[in-house]
Write a protein that holds these residues in place. Structure first.
Motif, mmCIF file in Angstrom:
data_model
loop_
_atom_site.group_PDB
_atom_site.id
_atom_site.type_symbol
_atom_site.label_atom_id
_atom_site.label_comp_id
_atom_site.label_asym_id
_atom_site.label_seq_id
_atom_site.Cartn_x
_atom_site.Cartn_y
_atom_site.Cartn_z
ATOM 1 N N PRO A 1 0.792 -1.312 -0.047
ATOM 2 C CA PRO A 1 0.167 -0.006 0.061
ATOM 3 C C PRO A 1 0.897 1.427 -0.158
ATOM 4 C CG PRO A 1 -0.701 -1.548 1.761
ATOM 5 C CD PRO A 1 0.591 -2.089 1.163
ATOM 6 N N VAL A 2 0.483 2.207 -0.605
ATOM 7 C CA VAL A 2 1.209 3.535 -0.548
ATOM 8 C C VAL A 2 0.212 4.379 -0.146
ATOM 9 C CG1 VAL A 2 2.434 5.324 -2.303
ATOM 10 C CG2 VAL A 2 2.234 2.882 -2.905
ATOM 11 N N GLU A 3 0.908 5.475 0.749
ATOM 12 C CA GLU A 3 -0.034 6.644 1.216
ATOM 13 C C GLU A 3 0.317 7.698 0.507
ATOM 14 O OE1 GLU A 3 -0.356 6.631 5.664
ATOM 15 O OE2 GLU A 3 -0.059 8.904 5.517
ATOM 16 N N ALA A 4 -0.752 8.079 -0.473
ATOM 17 C CA ALA A 4 -0.389 9.411 -0.994
ATOM 18 C C ALA A 4 -1.811 9.954 -1.570
ATOM 19 C CB ALA A 4 0.363 8.927 -2.536
ATOM 20 N N ASP A 5 -1.709 11.078 -2.278
ATOM 21 C CA ASP A 5 -2.926 11.707 -2.815
ATOM 22 C C ASP A 5 -3.263 11.158 -4.305
ATOM 23 O OD1 ASP A 5 -4.517 15.089 -2.679
ATOM 24 O OD2 ASP A 5 -4.727 13.587 -4.147
ATOM 25 N N PRO A 6 -4.088 10.205 -4.540
ATOM 26 C CA PRO A 6 -4.259 9.786 -5.662
ATOM 27 C C PRO A 6 -4.441 10.639 -6.983
ATOM 28 C CG PRO A 6 -5.624 8.469 -4.291
ATOM 29 C CD PRO A 6 -5.217 9.734 -3.646
ATOM 30 N N VAL A 7 -5.151 11.793 -6.772
ATOM 31 C CA VAL A 7 -5.676 12.808 -7.768
ATOM 32 C C VAL A 7 -4.067 13.581 -8.146
ATOM 33 C CG1 VAL A 7 -6.757 15.125 -8.062
ATOM 34 C CG2 VAL A 7 -7.784 13.125 -6.860
ATOM 35 N N TYR A 8 -3.463 13.971 -7.220
ATOM 36 C CA TYR A 8 -2.130 14.603 -7.410
ATOM 37 C C TYR A 8 -1.053 13.542 -7.979
ATOM 38 C CZ TYR A 8 -3.125 19.423 -6.027
ATOM 39 O OH TYR A 8 -3.543 20.719 -5.871
ATOM 40 N N VAL A 9 -0.979 12.441 -7.428
ATOM 41 C CA VAL A 9 0.192 11.772 -8.152
ATOM 42 C C VAL A 9 -0.500 11.245 -9.692
ATOM 43 C CG1 VAL A 9 1.069 9.346 -7.754
ATOM 44 C CG2 VAL A 9 0.922 10.606 -5.811
ATOM 45 N N ALA A 10 -1.666 11.136 -10.003
ATOM 46 C CA ALA A 10 -2.031 10.861 -11.149
ATOM 47 C C ALA A 10 -1.716 12.258 -12.075
ATOM 48 C CB ALA A 10 -3.525 10.507 -11.289
ATOM 49 N N ARG A 11 -2.143 13.106 -11.504
ATOM 50 C CA ARG A 11 -1.481 14.450 -12.291
ATOM 51 C C ARG A 11 -0.236 14.665 -12.774
ATOM 52 N NH1 ARG A 11 -3.203 20.480 -10.419
ATOM 53 N NH2 ARG A 11 -2.253 21.655 -12.083
ATOM 54 N N LEU A 12 0.637 14.188 -11.723
ATOM 55 C CA LEU A 12 2.130 14.214 -12.080
ATOM 56 C C LEU A 12 2.532 13.095 -13.063
ATOM 57 C CD1 LEU A 12 4.927 13.705 -9.357
ATOM 58 C CD2 LEU A 12 4.782 11.974 -11.023
ATOM 59 N N LEU A 13 1.750 12.113 -13.044
ATOM 60 C CA LEU A 13 1.982 10.988 -14.047
ATOM 61 C C LEU A 13 1.477 11.705 -15.284
ATOM 62 C CD1 LEU A 13 2.718 8.509 -15.240
ATOM 63 C CD2 LEU A 13 0.660 7.556 -14.613
ATOM 64 N N SER A 14 0.259 12.339 -15.554
ATOM 65 C CA SER A 14 -0.136 13.023 -16.788
ATOM 66 C C SER A 14 0.833 13.783 -17.362
ATOM 67 C CB SER A 14 -1.609 13.669 -16.465
ATOM 68 O OG SER A 14 -2.600 12.797 -16.110
#
Length: 609
Positions: free
Chosen positions: A496-509
């Motif tokens: 498991p990873v403790e993170a903000d999914p929205v912002y990490v997905a935006r980083l990837l985008s």
């Protein structure tokens, strides 16, 4: 485009707003139980038919029993949907637990959990409405805190929240509070149909304006209004789309006061003869009646209407079809009209046409307000010591205010695609939709830049759930946006990873978009994501290496590489990447050789408590 719309939008059920973006927080100003019925019954019907889970929290003047009965009339199997948990209808007293301390954070957390449960259960997302009529002065500030938290919480989620306020129970300042805490605010008027007006014009075509009423140069004290409307780049397109969609030959924006009618912008295919700055006697216009009634006037066929066939206005100007939509500013004051005429009959009382005019009217009003904000900000910047701080505060406010017109543009483009447009008009509506998507991304970048510059930084909502689906969704969005490119992925989250999914997905985008634009246009882009000792995300692309002298500056704001000219932007993508990495307590590294350019984001699996 259709697949991208289905992933990012949901049908609203509301004629004036055909689709809603997932992650929207919408306000509604109503005046009666009938207003709630007219908006919320089709709103929830659309959600149920779209396989969404729904939560309806209602109150007087539309009780839970009344809401259930009204919805059952259009959703015959409502009982079975309630029994299986697809929809829940509650009174606000039970949901908000009146009499107990109001806890905004707990309510927001419960809302987010409902959304996760809905998605896990196979629904497309969660759609809600809450009647806020119970909120008085005692709870107002706490409820505003709740609304602000909802505004942040919906971002990036399969969640649509609508909050209903009784407009005659709140004052001007409270109305502004509502506007500031929602992406879009709908306002009900009790007349659900446009006020129709037709007239007896026997002339075979549009009459040229009498010379004494046609003025070729802008009128002195309305020059600023003419200049403001002429400066809005979207106005010519709006007027052209109106004419092509309705088949009418003349469309205009007018400033209307009790004494004056002044043309601010015009699209004329029928030789009416009016130019920007031209003036008509206000008493000879139907816009005069629109101003008095504060409601739309729509006329399909003058000669067939008993009320207006003998009216002096169509007889004077020779039109058979007419529509005029009022333009209201944010404080509710009447500004002018968006209108169209033609010597032939036209179907302008159609709800889709009325909705299109209303959205374009709202868009024009928002542009006018934005120009006023800009002018005020420029005046305030006269003190050089305040230049930087005021500029960034203004950008933050403007970035928020631009979300309303962007929502109107997106909804308008969707509405146009649903109508019977030709190939050329459909291309125009697709271009509008793409531009709105691009502008929304720019607004997000500007908002995050401002948060960093003002010291508050990016605010994360860490969780151990939802990261992998968010990353997969980011990749699929890029594949849809760049259908001719190949993106290879290897995603393995062993822990498991403790993170903000929205912002990490935006980083990837952002990293993917950077690789797709500046990397090799023939070789695939590679994405590798793992969660072993650390969470590691890498994006690699072939192509010319980044020079050593440029590497140190790639993460600075407003920095752009030498890429294709057809991909404009602000140069904030990699800056936002670096700030997201920093907010997570991680790092972003760059290696670039003749073989490949690789950006690697690394962070701990969890934060130290």
């Amino acid at each position: 485009m259709r697949a991208l719309d289905e992933q990012s939008h949901a049908p609203s059920g509301i004629p004036a707003l055909p689709s809603i973006t997932w992650g929207s927080h919408i306000g509604q100003l109503f005046g009666s139980g009938a207003d709630l019925h007219d908006t919320l019954v089709p709103y929830f019907r659309a959600g149920l038919e779209n396989n969404e889970r729904c939560l309806w929290v209602t109150d007087a003047p539309f009780s839970a029993d009344e809401a259930r009965a009204a919805l059952r009339a259009v959703v015959p199997d409502l009982e079975s949907r309630e029994a299986c948990g697809q929809i829940e209808i509650q009174d606000s007293a039970a949901f908000y637990k009146n009499g107990e301390p109001f806890r905004p954070a707990a309510l927001v957390a419960g809302l987010v959990q409902r959304e996760r449960d809905a998605v896990s259960a196979g629904y497309r997302g969660l759609r809600t409405n809450g009647n806020c009529a119970w909120v008085g002065q005692t709870h107002w500030n706490a409820f505003l805190d709740y609304e602000s938290q909802v505004q942040d919480a919906v971002r990036g989620r399969r969640l649509i929240c609508m909050c209903s306020y009784r407009h005659d129970a709140i004052d001007g300042d409270e109305t502004r509070d509502v506007l500031d805490r929602h992406h879009l605010v709908l306002r009900n008027t009790r007349s659900s149909q446009p006020r129709t007006a037709l007239c007896d014009a026997n002339a075979p075509g549009i009459a040229r304006l009498p010379q004494e009423t046609r003025i070729g140069e802008p009128i002195g004290d309305f020059q600023e209004d003419v200049d403001a409307i002429q400066a809005i780049a979207a106005v010519p397109t709006i007027l052209q789309v109106i004419c092509r969609t309705t088949g009418m030959g003349f469309a205009a924006i007018a400033r209307v006061t009790p004494q004056r009618w002044v043309c601010l912008a015009v699209h004329d295919e029928i030789g009416f003869g009016l130019k920007p700055g031209g003036e008509l006697s206000v008493a000879t216009t139907l816009c005069h009646e629109v101003r008095q009634a504060r409601d739309v006037v729509a006329i399909d066929h003058v000669a067939e209407d008993a009320r207006y066939r003998h009216h002096h206005t169509p007889a004077r100007y020779g039109f058979q079809s007419y529509i005029s939509m009022p333009v209201f500013l944010r404080d509710g004051s009447f500004y002018g009209t968006l209108c169209a005429i033609d010597p032939k009959p036209a179907k302008v009382t159609d709800p889709a046409v009325i909705g299109m005019f209303r959205m374009f009217s709202d868009l024009i009003a928002y542009h006018i307000e934005a120009e006023k904000h800009l002018a005020k900000a420029q005046a305030d910047l006269s003190d050089a010591r305040l230049v930087n701080g005021l500029r960034e505060q203004f950008i933050a406010v403007l970035g928020h205010d631009l979300r309303n017109p962007m929502a109107a543009i997106s909804a308008g483009a969707t509405l146009l695609r649903m109508s019977g447009l030709g190939e050329r008009e459909r291309a125009i509506s697709d271009a509008i939709s793409r531009s709105a998507t691009h502008m929304t991304a720019l607004i997000d970048d500007i908002s995050d830049l401002t948060r960093v510059r003002l010291g508050s930084g990016i605010t994360l909502r860490r969780t151990r759930e939802g990261l992998e689906p968010a990353l997969q969704h980011a990749v699929e969005e890029m594949r849809l946006a760049y259908p001719r490119r190949r993106i290879e992925t290897a995603i393995s989250l062993a822990h498991p990873v403790e993170a903000d999914p929205v912002y990490v997905a935006r980083l990837l985008s952002n990293l993917l978009k950077n690789a797709l634009i500046y990397g090799s246009q023939t070789e695939p882009v590679s994405v590798t994501i793992s969660a072993d000792d650390d969470f590691v995300l890498s994006v690699s692309n072939a192509g010319p290496p980044i020079a050593d002298s440029l590497k140190a500056g790639v993460f600075s704001p407003f920095t752009r590489g030498a890429g294709p000219d057809d991909h404009p932007g602000l140069g904030l993508g990699l800056f936002i990447v670096a700030e997201i990495a920093r907010a997570h307590g991680g790092s972003i590294d760059l290696t670039s050789t003749d073989h490949a350019t690789t950006f690697t984001f690394r962070m701990p699996l969890a934060i130290d408590r």
